[in-house]
Design a protein around this motif. Structure first.
Motif, PDB file in Angstrom:
ATOM      1  N   ILE A  30       0.833  -1.194   0.000  1.00  0.00           N
ATOM      2  CA  ILE A  30       0.000   0.000   0.000  1.00  0.00           C
ATOM      3  C   ILE A  30       0.875   1.254   0.000  1.00  0.00           C
ATOM      4  O   ILE A  30       0.596   2.219  -0.700  1.00  0.00           O
ATOM      5  N   PHE A  31       1.953   1.234   0.745  1.00  0.00           N
ATOM      6  CA  PHE A  31       2.838   2.393   0.829  1.00  0.00           C
ATOM      7  C   PHE A  31       3.737   2.512  -0.397  1.00  0.00           C
ATOM      8  O   PHE A  31       3.891   3.582  -0.963  1.00  0.00           O
ATOM      9  N   LEU A  32       4.350   1.404  -0.831  1.00  0.00           N
ATOM     10  CA  LEU A  32       5.246   1.424  -1.985  1.00  0.00           C
ATOM     11  C   LEU A  32       5.146   0.084  -2.730  1.00  0.00           C
ATOM     12  O   LEU A  32       5.870  -0.858  -2.421  1.00  0.00           O
ATOM     13  N   PRO A  33       4.265   0.004  -3.709  1.00  0.00           N
ATOM     14  CA  PRO A  33       4.161  -1.232  -4.487  1.00  0.00           C
ATOM     15  C   PRO A  33       5.372  -1.394  -5.399  1.00  0.00           C
ATOM     16  O   PRO A  33       6.030  -0.423  -5.762  1.00  0.00           O
ATOM     17  N   SER A  34       5.650  -2.610  -5.772  1.00  0.00           N
ATOM     18  CA  SER A  34       6.787  -2.866  -6.654  1.00  0.00           C
ATOM     19  C   SER A  34       6.461  -2.405  -8.071  1.00  0.00           C
ATOM     20  O   SER A  34       5.294  -2.229  -8.428  1.00  0.00           O
ATOM     21  N   PRO A  35       7.481  -2.218  -8.901  1.00  0.00           N
ATOM     22  CA  PRO A  35       7.217  -1.824 -10.291  1.00  0.00           C
ATOM     23  C   PRO A  35       6.353  -2.851 -11.032  1.00  0.00           C
ATOM     24  O   PRO A  35       5.480  -2.466 -11.822  1.00  0.00           O
ATOM     25  N   ALA A  36       6.558  -4.132 -10.764  1.00  0.00           N
ATOM     26  CA  ALA A  36       5.758  -5.165 -11.433  1.00  0.00           C
ATOM     27  C   ALA A  36       4.292  -5.069 -11.030  1.00  0.00           C
ATOM     28  O   ALA A  36       3.401  -5.153 -11.890  1.00  0.00           O
ATOM     29  N   ASP A  37       4.025  -4.878  -9.733  1.00  0.00           N
ATOM     30  CA  ASP A  37       2.638  -4.721  -9.276  1.00  0.00           C
ATOM     31  C   ASP A  37       1.984  -3.479  -9.892  1.00  0.00           C
ATOM     32  O   ASP A  37       0.807  -3.501 -10.260  1.00  0.00           O
ATOM     33  N   THR A  38       2.766  -2.417 -10.008  1.00  0.00           N
ATOM     34  CA  THR A  38       2.250  -1.187 -10.596  1.00  0.00           C
ATOM     35  C   THR A  38       1.893  -1.381 -12.063  1.00  0.00           C
ATOM     36  O   THR A  38       0.830  -0.938 -12.522  1.00  0.00           O
ATOM     37  N   LEU A  39       2.759  -2.055 -12.807  1.00  0.00           N
ATOM     38  CA  LEU A  39       2.471  -2.310 -14.224  1.00  0.00           C
ATOM     39  C   LEU A  39       1.267  -3.226 -14.404  1.00  0.00           C
ATOM     40  O   LEU A  39       0.458  -3.018 -15.313  1.00  0.00           O
ATOM     41  N   LEU A  40       1.124  -4.219 -13.538  1.00  0.00           N
ATOM     42  CA  LEU A  40      -0.048  -5.104 -13.617  1.00  0.00           C
ATOM     43  C   LEU A  40      -1.332  -4.334 -13.325  1.00  0.00           C
ATOM     44  O   LEU A  40      -2.348  -4.529 -14.000  1.00  0.00           O
ATOM     45  N   SER A  41      -1.292  -3.468 -12.332  1.00  0.00           N
ATOM     46  CA  SER A  41      -2.476  -2.655 -12.018  1.00  0.00           C
ATOM     47  C   SER A  41      -2.804  -1.698 -13.160  1.00  0.00           C
ATOM     48  O   SER A  41      -3.978  -1.497 -13.492  1.00  0.00           O
ATOM     49  N   LEU A  42      -1.767  -1.124 -13.762  1.00  0.00           N
ATOM     50  CA  LEU A  42      -1.985  -0.240 -14.905  1.00  0.00           C
ATOM     51  C   LEU A  42      -2.619  -1.005 -16.067  1.00  0.00           C
ATOM     52  O   LEU A  42      -3.545  -0.507 -16.710  1.00  0.00           O
ATOM     53  N   ALA A  43      -2.150  -2.221 -16.310  1.00  0.00           N
ATOM     54  CA  ALA A  43      -2.727  -3.037 -17.385  1.00  0.00           C
ATOM     55  C   ALA A  43      -4.204  -3.333 -17.108  1.00  0.00           C
ATOM     56  O   ALA A  43      -5.028  -3.330 -18.037  1.00  0.00           O
ATOM     57  N   ASP A  44      -4.543  -3.577 -15.854  1.00  0.00           N
ATOM     58  CA  ASP A  44      -5.951  -3.802 -15.501  1.00  0.00           C
ATOM     59  C   ASP A  44      -6.786  -2.535 -15.692  1.00  0.00           C
ATOM     60  O   ASP A  44      -7.922  -2.596 -16.163  1.00  0.00           O
ATOM     61  N   LEU A  45      -6.225  -1.395 -15.306  1.00  0.00           N
ATOM     62  CA  LEU A  45      -6.957  -0.132 -15.424  1.00  0.00           C
ATOM     63  C   LEU A  45      -7.174   0.280 -16.875  1.00  0.00           C
ATOM     64  O   LEU A  45      -8.217   0.841 -17.213  1.00  0.00           O
ATOM     65  N   ILE A  46      -6.210   0.007 -17.730  1.00  0.00           N
ATOM     66  CA  ILE A  46      -6.328   0.406 -19.132  1.00  0.00           C
ATOM     67  C   ILE A  46      -7.514  -0.279 -19.797  1.00  0.00           C
ATOM     68  O   ILE A  46      -8.133   0.279 -20.697  1.00  0.00           O
TER      69      ILE A  46
END
Length: 87
Positions: A30-46
């Motif tokens: 929640i405070f600092l997600p990893s780059p991989a988690d961030t990219l996966l979340s971005l892919a879901d949001l897109i």
């Protein structure tokens, strides 16, 4: 030109590595997600239609802010020009 691209890629890689190491050390998604988690979340949001709608609303707000700032600057310049002529 080729060196600049290589340096840019290296810099991005180093910053992502620092980000990943910091995410491992902090160990709090929640405070600092990893780059991989961030990219996966971005892919879901897109994939959602609200994502692009939100981006469009944000860009409209930014454009409106620039327009208001520009109009304010023009108004202020005209006002100061008139004030200087009066004096």
């Amino acid at each position: 030109m080729k060196r600049k691209i290589i340096y840019t890629i290296i810099a991005i890689f180093i910053w992502c590595l620092i980000w990943h190491i910091a995410a491992i050390i902090i160990d709090n998604d929640i405070f600092l997600p990893s780059p991989a988690d961030t990219l996966l979340s971005l892919a879901d949001l897109i994939r959602t239609p609200d994502f692009f709608r939100s981006i469009l609303v944000t860009l409209k707000g930014i454009a409106l802010g620039f327009l208001i700032g520009e109009l304010h600057t023009k108004y202020y310049k005209i006002y100061m020009h008139i004030q200087l002529k009066i004096r």
